[in-house]
Design a protein around this motif. Structure first.
Motif, PDB file in Angstrom:
ATOM      1  N   GLY A 190       0.807  -1.216   0.000  1.00  0.00           N
ATOM      2  CA  GLY A 190       0.000   0.000   0.000  1.00  0.00           C
ATOM      3  C   GLY A 190       0.834   1.258   0.000  1.00  0.00           C
ATOM      4  N   GLY A 191       1.942   1.251   0.759  1.00  0.00           N
ATOM      5  CA  GLY A 191       2.808   2.427   0.814  1.00  0.00           C
ATOM      6  C   GLY A 191       3.474   2.716  -0.504  1.00  0.00           C
ATOM      7  N   VAL A 192       3.994   1.676  -1.169  1.00  0.00           N
ATOM      8  CA  VAL A 192       4.671   1.877  -2.457  1.00  0.00           C
ATOM      9  C   VAL A 192       3.678   2.314  -3.524  1.00  0.00           C
ATOM     10  CG1 VAL A 192       5.934   0.715  -4.305  1.00  0.00           C
ATOM     11  CG2 VAL A 192       6.553   0.288  -1.931  1.00  0.00           C
ATOM     12  N   LEU A 193       2.529   1.636  -3.602  1.00  0.00           N
ATOM     13  CA  LEU A 193       1.529   2.019  -4.600  1.00  0.00           C
ATOM     14  C   LEU A 193       1.021   3.441  -4.371  1.00  0.00           C
ATOM     15  CD1 LEU A 193      -0.597  -1.254  -4.968  1.00  0.00           C
ATOM     16  CD2 LEU A 193       1.116  -0.348  -6.537  1.00  0.00           C
ATOM     17  N   GLY A 194       0.766   3.784  -3.101  1.00  0.00           N
ATOM     18  CA  GLY A 194       0.311   5.142  -2.800  1.00  0.00           C
ATOM     19  C   GLY A 194       1.356   6.181  -3.142  1.00  0.00           C
ATOM     20  N   ALA A 195       2.612   5.894  -2.857  1.00  0.00           N
ATOM     21  CA  ALA A 195       3.691   6.845  -3.166  1.00  0.00           C
ATOM     22  C   ALA A 195       3.857   7.006  -4.672  1.00  0.00           C
ATOM     23  CB  ALA A 195       4.997   6.359  -2.537  1.00  0.00           C
ATOM     24  N   ILE A 254       9.539  10.396  -0.721  1.00  0.00           N
ATOM     25  CA  ILE A 254      10.746  11.226  -0.700  1.00  0.00           C
ATOM     26  C   ILE A 254      11.755  10.716  -1.726  1.00  0.00           C
ATOM     27  CG2 ILE A 254      12.756  11.898   0.689  1.00  0.00           C
ATOM     28  CD1 ILE A 254      10.898  11.878   3.131  1.00  0.00           C
ATOM     29  N   GLY A 255      11.920   9.392  -1.795  1.00  0.00           N
ATOM     30  CA  GLY A 255      12.852   8.819  -2.755  1.00  0.00           C
ATOM     31  C   GLY A 255      12.441   9.083  -4.194  1.00  0.00           C
ATOM     32  N   LEU A 256      11.159   8.947  -4.482  1.00  0.00           N
ATOM     33  CA  LEU A 256      10.681   9.180  -5.841  1.00  0.00           C
ATOM     34  C   LEU A 256      10.827  10.640  -6.255  1.00  0.00           C
ATOM     35  CD1 LEU A 256       7.413   7.018  -5.777  1.00  0.00           C
ATOM     36  CD2 LEU A 256       9.547   6.473  -6.955  1.00  0.00           C
ATOM     37  N   ASN A 257      10.759  11.547  -5.299  1.00  0.00           N
ATOM     38  CA  ASN A 257      10.886  12.980  -5.597  1.00  0.00           C
ATOM     39  C   ASN A 257      12.319  13.483  -5.511  1.00  0.00           C
ATOM     40  OD1 ASN A 257       8.127  13.285  -6.029  1.00  0.00           O
ATOM     41  ND2 ASN A 257       7.705  13.777  -3.892  1.00  0.00           N
ATOM     42  N   SER A 258      13.267  12.583  -5.207  1.00  0.00           N
ATOM     43  CA  SER A 258      14.659  13.003  -5.027  1.00  0.00           C
ATOM     44  C   SER A 258      15.562  12.572  -6.176  1.00  0.00           C
ATOM     45  CB  SER A 258      15.216  12.433  -3.712  1.00  0.00           C
ATOM     46  OG  SER A 258      14.462  12.886  -2.607  1.00  0.00           O
ATOM     47  N   TRP A 282       9.338   3.574 -13.815  1.00  0.00           N
ATOM     48  CA  TRP A 282       9.797   2.199 -13.646  1.00  0.00           C
ATOM     49  C   TRP A 282      11.312   2.065 -13.765  1.00  0.00           C
ATOM     50  CZ3 TRP A 282       8.199  -2.077 -11.581  1.00  0.00           C
ATOM     51  CH2 TRP A 282       8.787  -3.284 -11.933  1.00  0.00           C
ATOM     52  N   LYS A 283      11.912   2.794 -14.700  1.00  0.00           N
ATOM     53  CA  LYS A 283      13.329   2.596 -14.995  1.00  0.00           C
ATOM     54  C   LYS A 283      14.256   3.595 -14.315  1.00  0.00           C
ATOM     55  CE  LYS A 283      12.566   0.387 -19.467  1.00  0.00           C
ATOM     56  NZ  LYS A 283      12.902   0.378 -20.917  1.00  0.00           N
ATOM     57  N   LEU A 284      13.704   4.687 -13.815  1.00  0.00           N
ATOM     58  CA  LEU A 284      14.553   5.699 -13.176  1.00  0.00           C
ATOM     59  C   LEU A 284      14.136   5.991 -11.741  1.00  0.00           C
ATOM     60  CD1 LEU A 284      16.775   7.867 -13.248  1.00  0.00           C
ATOM     61  CD2 LEU A 284      15.071   9.458 -14.183  1.00  0.00           C
ATOM     62  N   ARG A 285      12.895   6.396 -11.545  1.00  0.00           N
ATOM     63  CA  ARG A 285      12.496   6.896 -10.236  1.00  0.00           C
ATOM     64  C   ARG A 285      12.407   5.788  -9.186  1.00  0.00           C
ATOM     65  NH1 ARG A 285       7.704  11.257 -10.909  1.00  0.00           N
ATOM     66  NH2 ARG A 285       8.508  11.871  -8.857  1.00  0.00           N
ATOM     67  N   LEU A 286      11.831   4.638  -9.539  1.00  0.00           N
ATOM     68  CA  LEU A 286      11.752   3.544  -8.571  1.00  0.00           C
ATOM     69  C   LEU A 286      13.127   2.994  -8.189  1.00  0.00           C
ATOM     70  CD1 LEU A 286       8.558   1.528  -9.588  1.00  0.00           C
ATOM     71  CD2 LEU A 286       9.022   2.588  -7.375  1.00  0.00           C
ATOM     72  N   LEU A 314      15.007   3.174  -4.205  1.00  0.00           N
ATOM     73  CA  LEU A 314      15.216   1.933  -3.442  1.00  0.00           C
ATOM     74  C   LEU A 314      15.872   2.163  -2.079  1.00  0.00           C
ATOM     75  CD1 LEU A 314      16.226  -0.757  -6.093  1.00  0.00           C
ATOM     76  CD2 LEU A 314      14.267  -0.803  -4.545  1.00  0.00           C
ATOM     77  N   PRO A 315      16.919   2.997  -1.954  1.00  0.00           N
ATOM     78  CA  PRO A 315      17.499   3.220  -0.616  1.00  0.00           C
ATOM     79  C   PRO A 315      16.486   3.793   0.373  1.00  0.00           C
ATOM     80  CG  PRO A 315      18.986   4.010  -2.317  1.00  0.00           C
ATOM     81  CD  PRO A 315      17.701   3.687  -2.999  1.00  0.00           C
ATOM     82  N   TYR A 316      15.620   4.680  -0.101  1.00  0.00           N
ATOM     83  CA  TYR A 316      14.596   5.264   0.772  1.00  0.00           C
ATOM     84  C   TYR A 316      13.543   4.211   1.131  1.00  0.00           C
ATOM     85  CZ  TYR A 316      16.596   9.705  -0.767  1.00  0.00           C
ATOM     86  OH  TYR A 316      17.456  10.741  -1.043  1.00  0.00           O
TER      87      TYR A 316
END
Length: 255
Positions: free
Chosen positions: A68-73, A134-138, A159-163, A167-169
């Motif tokens: 749920g957290g990943v899909l929502g983010a 935060i990770g997706l927006n950084s 899929w290829k860049l932001r996710l 990953l570290p976040y």
């Protein structure tokens, strides 16, 4: 690396054991480590069954909070309008004390496993969605511009860049969420627990407290703590496996 914490642990246990013996503190107030160990051995069957019940509830709630957290983010990161509209409610959900909404959850989903899993999900959801967002927006803007230059679609970029960049976040969120899911399961068992032999550690702690079985109460509490530690270490290993080849947070430091 591990010598210092192990030495501190054994030193603490020795002070605890012999300090209580010297002061002659009653067992029902503060049990000695040997009393806790004896209580755990004497109730090993019930303790194991309760721990397995709590593990099941924690893992289900943890997986739900992860998905749920990943899909929502991802949804919020794909649209600033969605982020501004939905993220405040995720914050509100986190700031409400879980013990305040737990009775409502019991009314809606019934006492037992369903309510406990929902409580574990709620308490682990916000760290997951917050860290992932935060990770997706950084992501590096130069990389985003490069993807735009090659006419990558929004979902190709996601899929290829932001996710991958997030990953570290996400791993940091998982480390927080996995331990909170155990806390959520214990809280859920206090309020919506299943009685009898199928109760988890929270129910066992409640029963031990009402019967003044302090040593067994400590054993249940330590077992719950151990569950959280094991989950954290598993996530730590997964994080190291995923990130050690390319991210500074898990790479070996060369002197």
């Amino acid at each position: 690396m591990y010598i210092s914490p192990i030495a501190v642990f054994f030193g603490f246990v020795l002070i605890w054991q012999f300090g209580l013996q010297i002061l002659n503190v009653p067992v029902f107030l503060i049990p000695k480590p040997t009393d806790i160990f004896q209580a755990a051995v004497e109730n090993l069957g019930n303790l194991t069954q309760s721990a397995l019940q709590t593990v099941t509830e924690s893992l289900v709630g943890f997986v739900m909070s992860f998905v749920g957290g990943v899909l929502g983010a991802v949804l919020m990161a794909s649209s600033k309008i969605l982020e501004r509209s939905l993220y405040p409610y995720a914050i509100i959900l986190q700031t409400i004390p879980i013990v305040a909404i737990a009775p409502i959850i019991v009314i809606w989903f019934g006492a037992g496993l369903n309510a406990i899993v929902i409580i574990a999900f709620i308490i682990g959801f916000f760290p997951m969605i917050s860290n992932t967002l935060i990770g997706l927006n950084s992501v590096d803007h130069n990389m985003l511009n490069l993807f735009r230059l090659y006419n990558a679609s929004k979902w190709q970029t996601m899929w290829k860049l932001r996710l991958p960049a997030a990953l570290p976040y996400m791993m940091a969120g998982l480390k927080i969420s996995c331990t909170l899911s155990v806390v959520g399961a214990i809280v859920g068992e206090y309020i919506a627990g299943i009685g009898g032999g199928s109760g988890g550690l929270g129910y066992a702690i409640t029963v031990a407290a009402t019967r003044l079985q302090t040593a067994y109460l400590f054993a249940c509490g330590l077992a719950a703590s151990l569950l959280g530690i094991v989950l954290f270490l598993v996530i730590q290993l997964i994080s190291k496996w995923i990130l050690s080849s390319w991210h500074e947070s898990e790479m070996s430091v060369e002197n």
